[in-house]
Scaffold this active site. Sequence first.
Site, PDB file in Angstrom:
ATOM      1  N   SER A 186     -54.983  57.565 -55.713  1.00  0.00           N
ATOM      2  CA  SER A 186     -53.784  57.495 -56.557  1.00  0.00           C
ATOM      3  C   SER A 186     -52.714  56.609 -55.935  1.00  0.00           C
ATOM      4  CB  SER A 186     -53.225  58.897 -56.823  1.00  0.00           C
ATOM      5  OG  SER A 186     -52.895  59.533 -55.599  1.00  0.00           O
ATOM      6  N   LYS A 226     -45.379  61.388 -51.451  1.00  0.00           N
ATOM      7  CA  LYS A 226     -44.384  61.368 -50.367  1.00  0.00           C
ATOM      8  C   LYS A 226     -43.049  60.712 -50.708  1.00  0.00           C
ATOM      9  CE  LYS A 226     -45.988  56.979 -48.544  1.00  0.00           C
ATOM     10  NZ  LYS A 226     -46.216  56.122 -47.407  1.00  0.00           N
ATOM     11  N   SER A 265     -43.728  67.156 -41.915  1.00  0.00           N
ATOM     12  CA  SER A 265     -42.694  66.122 -41.815  1.00  0.00           C
ATOM     13  C   SER A 265     -41.436  66.683 -41.177  1.00  0.00           C
ATOM     14  CB  SER A 265     -42.383  65.649 -43.240  1.00  0.00           C
ATOM     15  OG  SER A 265     -41.236  64.858 -43.241  1.00  0.00           O
ATOM     16  N   TYR A 305     -39.639  67.245 -52.099  1.00  0.00           N
ATOM     17  CA  TYR A 305     -40.764  66.789 -51.264  1.00  0.00           C
ATOM     18  C   TYR A 305     -40.827  67.617 -49.979  1.00  0.00           C
ATOM     19  CZ  TYR A 305     -43.059  64.075 -47.611  1.00  0.00           C
ATOM     20  OH  TYR A 305     -43.850  63.707 -46.553  1.00  0.00           O
ATOM     21  N   LYS A 331     -43.712  70.519 -48.346  1.00  0.00           N
ATOM     22  CA  LYS A 331     -44.285  70.541 -46.988  1.00  0.00           C
ATOM     23  C   LYS A 331     -44.023  71.896 -46.324  1.00  0.00           C
ATOM     24  CE  LYS A 331     -46.109  66.520 -46.848  1.00  0.00           C
ATOM     25  NZ  LYS A 331     -47.552  66.351 -46.680  1.00  0.00           N
TER      26      LYS A 331
HETATM   27  P1  NAD Z   1     -50.036  57.394 -48.424  1.00  0.00           P
HETATM   28  O1  NAD Z   1     -49.527  57.534 -49.811  1.00  0.00           O
HETATM   29  O2  NAD Z   1     -50.306  56.030 -47.908  1.00  0.00           O
HETATM   30  O3  NAD Z   1     -51.346  58.284 -48.229  1.00  0.00           O
HETATM   31  C1  NAD Z   1     -51.561  59.485 -48.942  1.00  0.00           C
HETATM   32  C2  NAD Z   1     -52.949  59.384 -49.579  1.00  0.00           C
HETATM   33  O4  NAD Z   1     -53.220  60.610 -50.273  1.00  0.00           O
HETATM   34  C3  NAD Z   1     -53.061  58.259 -50.602  1.00  0.00           C
HETATM   35  O5  NAD Z   1     -54.170  57.440 -50.278  1.00  0.00           O
HETATM   36  C4  NAD Z   1     -53.281  58.978 -51.951  1.00  0.00           C
HETATM   37  O6  NAD Z   1     -54.119  58.236 -52.803  1.00  0.00           O
HETATM   38  C5  NAD Z   1     -53.891  60.286 -51.486  1.00  0.00           C
HETATM   39  N1  NAD Z   1     -53.687  61.430 -52.374  1.00  0.00           N
HETATM   40  C6  NAD Z   1     -52.536  61.871 -52.918  1.00  0.00           C
HETATM   41  N2  NAD Z   1     -52.754  62.964 -53.654  1.00  0.00           N
HETATM   42  C7  NAD Z   1     -54.094  63.244 -53.570  1.00  0.00           C
HETATM   43  C8  NAD Z   1     -54.940  64.243 -54.110  1.00  0.00           C
HETATM   44  N3  NAD Z   1     -54.445  65.207 -54.904  1.00  0.00           N
HETATM   45  N4  NAD Z   1     -56.253  64.211 -53.814  1.00  0.00           N
HETATM   46  C9  NAD Z   1     -56.772  63.245 -53.012  1.00  0.00           C
HETATM   47  N5  NAD Z   1     -56.017  62.254 -52.485  1.00  0.00           N
HETATM   48  C10 NAD Z   1     -54.686  62.259 -52.760  1.00  0.00           C
HETATM   49  O7  NAD Z   1     -48.980  58.156 -47.475  1.00  0.00           O
HETATM   50  P2  NAD Z   1     -48.911  58.225 -45.899  1.00  0.00           P
HETATM   51  O8  NAD Z   1     -47.627  57.604 -45.492  1.00  0.00           O
HETATM   52  O9  NAD Z   1     -50.163  57.770 -45.298  1.00  0.00           O
HETATM   53  O10 NAD Z   1     -48.733  59.791 -45.705  1.00  0.00           O
HETATM   54  C11 NAD Z   1     -49.825  60.643 -45.390  1.00  0.00           C
HETATM   55  C12 NAD Z   1     -49.307  62.076 -45.288  1.00  0.00           C
HETATM   56  O11 NAD Z   1     -48.285  62.130 -44.289  1.00  0.00           O
HETATM   57  C13 NAD Z   1     -48.670  62.584 -46.575  1.00  0.00           C
HETATM   58  O12 NAD Z   1     -49.044  63.929 -46.751  1.00  0.00           O
HETATM   59  C14 NAD Z   1     -47.192  62.466 -46.300  1.00  0.00           C
HETATM   60  O13 NAD Z   1     -46.454  63.422 -47.019  1.00  0.00           O
HETATM   61  C15 NAD Z   1     -47.128  62.750 -44.810  1.00  0.00           C
HETATM   62  N6  NAD Z   1     -45.946  62.164 -44.166  1.00  0.00           N
HETATM   63  C16 NAD Z   1     -45.679  60.831 -44.317  1.00  0.00           C
HETATM   64  C17 NAD Z   1     -44.528  60.288 -43.742  1.00  0.00           C
HETATM   65  C18 NAD Z   1     -44.182  58.819 -43.919  1.00  0.00           C
HETATM   66  O14 NAD Z   1     -43.014  58.462 -43.745  1.00  0.00           O
HETATM   67  N7  NAD Z   1     -45.142  57.950 -44.249  1.00  0.00           N
HETATM   68  C19 NAD Z   1     -43.654  61.102 -42.987  1.00  0.00           C
HETATM   69  C20 NAD Z   1     -43.973  62.449 -42.836  1.00  0.00           C
HETATM   70  C21 NAD Z   1     -45.111  62.982 -43.435  1.00  0.00           C
HETATM   71  N1  UFG Z   2     -32.447  52.387 -45.198  1.00  0.00           N
HETATM   72  C1  UFG Z   2     -31.668  51.296 -45.493  1.00  0.00           C
HETATM   73  N2  UFG Z   2     -32.145  50.420 -46.421  1.00  0.00           N
HETATM   74  C2  UFG Z   2     -33.336  50.581 -47.053  1.00  0.00           C
HETATM   75  C3  UFG Z   2     -34.123  51.711 -46.728  1.00  0.00           C
HETATM   76  C4  UFG Z   2     -33.646  52.604 -45.794  1.00  0.00           C
HETATM   77  O1  UFG Z   2     -30.583  51.115 -44.956  1.00  0.00           O
HETATM   78  O2  UFG Z   2     -33.705  49.756 -47.906  1.00  0.00           O
HETATM   79  C5  UFG Z   2     -31.963  53.326 -44.169  1.00  0.00           C
HETATM   80  C6  UFG Z   2     -31.800  54.745 -44.686  1.00  0.00           C
HETATM   81  O3  UFG Z   2     -30.541  54.918 -45.263  1.00  0.00           O
HETATM   82  C7  UFG Z   2     -32.007  55.557 -43.406  1.00  0.00           C
HETATM   83  C8  UFG Z   2     -32.994  54.711 -42.594  1.00  0.00           C
HETATM   84  O4  UFG Z   2     -32.941  53.406 -43.144  1.00  0.00           O
HETATM   85  O5  UFG Z   2     -30.807  55.605 -42.712  1.00  0.00           O
HETATM   86  C9  UFG Z   2     -34.422  55.220 -42.677  1.00  0.00           C
HETATM   87  O6  UFG Z   2     -34.764  55.401 -44.044  1.00  0.00           O
HETATM   88  P1  UFG Z   2     -36.265  55.606 -44.517  1.00  0.00           P
HETATM   89  O7  UFG Z   2     -36.231  55.739 -46.012  1.00  0.00           O
HETATM   90  O8  UFG Z   2     -37.154  54.566 -43.942  1.00  0.00           O
HETATM   91  O9  UFG Z   2     -36.682  56.982 -43.817  1.00  0.00           O
HETATM   92  P2  UFG Z   2     -36.066  58.455 -43.955  1.00  0.00           P
HETATM   93  O10 UFG Z   2     -35.635  58.880 -42.583  1.00  0.00           O
HETATM   94  O11 UFG Z   2     -35.079  58.545 -45.034  1.00  0.00           O
HETATM   95  O12 UFG Z   2     -37.334  59.305 -44.422  1.00  0.00           O
HETATM   96  C10 UFG Z   2     -38.637  59.099 -43.888  1.00  0.00           C
HETATM   97  C11 UFG Z   2     -39.661  59.357 -44.985  1.00  0.00           C
HETATM   98  C12 UFG Z   2     -39.696  60.808 -45.349  1.00  0.00           C
HETATM   99  C13 UFG Z   2     -39.916  61.625 -44.101  1.00  0.00           C
HETATM  100  C14 UFG Z   2     -38.850  61.333 -43.094  1.00  0.00           C
HETATM  101  C15 UFG Z   2     -39.046  62.113 -41.829  1.00  0.00           C
HETATM  102  O13 UFG Z   2     -39.358  58.599 -46.141  1.00  0.00           O
HETATM  103  O14 UFG Z   2     -40.766  61.050 -46.224  1.00  0.00           O
HETATM  104  O15 UFG Z   2     -38.843  59.943 -42.793  1.00  0.00           O
HETATM  105  O16 UFG Z   2     -40.363  62.022 -41.415  1.00  0.00           O
HETATM  106  F1  UFG Z   2     -39.897  62.921 -44.420  1.00  0.00           F
END
Ligand code: NAD
Ligand code: UFG
Length: 348
Positions: free
Chosen positions: A44, A94, A134, A158, A162
């Site tokens: 997805s 996410k 997260s 979100y 978690k």
């Molecule tokens: P991503 O979107 O690249 O990867 C998530 C994957 O899950 C995708 O490939 C999507 O197709 C798949 N997916 C979603 N729903 C599904 C379902 N119901 N069944 C099977 N597949 C499904 O995101 P990511 O950045 O790699 O994040 C991976 C995990 O880490 C997520 O659970 C996210 O919430 C968590 N996380 C991410 C961040 C971040 O900033 N990237 C921070 C903290 C936690």
């Molecule tokens: N920011 C900008 N410009 C942009 C995007 C972000 O100034 O275009 C700033 C934001 O205001 C923030 C910092 O950059 O101060 C980081 O922002 P991100 O959106 O990259 O990250 P966040 O800390 O808001 O959140 C991320 C993920 C969440 C996760 C969290 C903690 O998006 O899913 O880190 O793991 F939960």
Amino acid sequence: MRLRSTAVHINTVALTGATGYIASHVAVALAAQGHRLVGIDNLSNSSQIVVDRVAELIDGPMPFVKLDVRDTVGLTEVLAEHEVDAVIHLAGLKAVGESVTDSLRYHDNNVGGTISLLRAMQSASVPALVFSSSATVYRPDQPSPLTESSRIGPGNPYGRTKSIAEQIIDDVAASSSLRAVHLRYFNPVGAHESGRIGEDPIGPPNNLMPFTMQVAAGQREMLQIFGDDYNTPDGTCIRDYIHVSDLADGHVAALGAFGSIETSEAINLGTGRGSSVLDVLRSAEKAADRPIPHQIVGRRDGDSAVSFADPSHALERLGWQATRSLDDACQDHWRWQHQNPTGYRTSP
Ligand code: NAD
Ligand code: UFG
């Protein structure tokens, strides 16, 4: 917590969300340590091309099943057929903003998906779970460094998915033989050093690093910096940016901890270092070797001024700590961006 001395042998690992940004790096790290893998994803938010790229990096195929984790019957079959010893559950949605406008979809996918997985693991007798949690589960007003005992209280749907999933897993672990680790990621950035796998956002990125790199590549006009009037040294927000390959190594380390986990445990994965938005901008400019157009605009709703980890529990429990710098992450992210300007879509 009581510790067990028995070693838990984990050979085959199922990765949900396998073709996603973080899981693709986890797959490479696991294979390097000799684990067998099976990848599961409903595609997805990712591309099947990732399966080939991972195979290239691990020098062999990664078995892959296109499946939604909410399909409990299908998932049970995959876990049983591949004789899975542990699951790393990364499948999930996410985007914080989307979770506010479509919260039911987020609860259905992230909480419903976790419940379905727990049922499938019970049916297939899989004893160990690593859950992608997260730093967003912590209350936004909690001071940094955040420890695992900082107060929980996510500020958006979100984050609540978690936190709820963590609690459900805790309840199941307390009443069964399941053992679980919740890895609370801080801000994952960067890409594999090969430039073959990385983050491939669909549409305008929400996060700072991919947006900054797309501006550096000339794909977007201007980086907007959301506020320079925070109570921080340069006025911009501070986060704990962790290289995705360090994060991936943390998952491998977590698999080694099951021998000493009685039920379930939360562990921060961060560097312990805070960097401001302007620090990221400067590091990205150095990596791309060009100025990156930017402007200061108003604050973004819901942002807290400072968030970084106390990573000492991870060192103590997993023997893991981040080794890569923000400059490393920017260089690797830029290599990925430069070599794959349209992500996986048209790259060879
Ligand atoms: P991503 O979107 O690249 O990867 C998530 C994957 O899950 C995708 O490939 C999507 O197709 C798949 N997916 C979603 N729903 C599904 C379902 N119901 N069944 C099977 N597949 C499904 O995101 P990511 O950045 O790699 O994040 C991976 C995990 O880490 C997520 O659970 C996210 O919430 C968590 N996380 C991410 C961040 C971040 O900033 N990237 C921070 C903290 C936690
Ligand atoms: N920011 C900008 N410009 C942009 C995007 C972000 O100034 O275009 C700033 C934001 O205001 C923030 C910092 O950059 O101060 C980081 O922002 P991100 O959106 O990259 O990250 P966040 O800390 O808001 O959140 C991320 C993920 C969440 C996760 C969290 C903690 O998006 O899913 O880190 O793991 F939960």
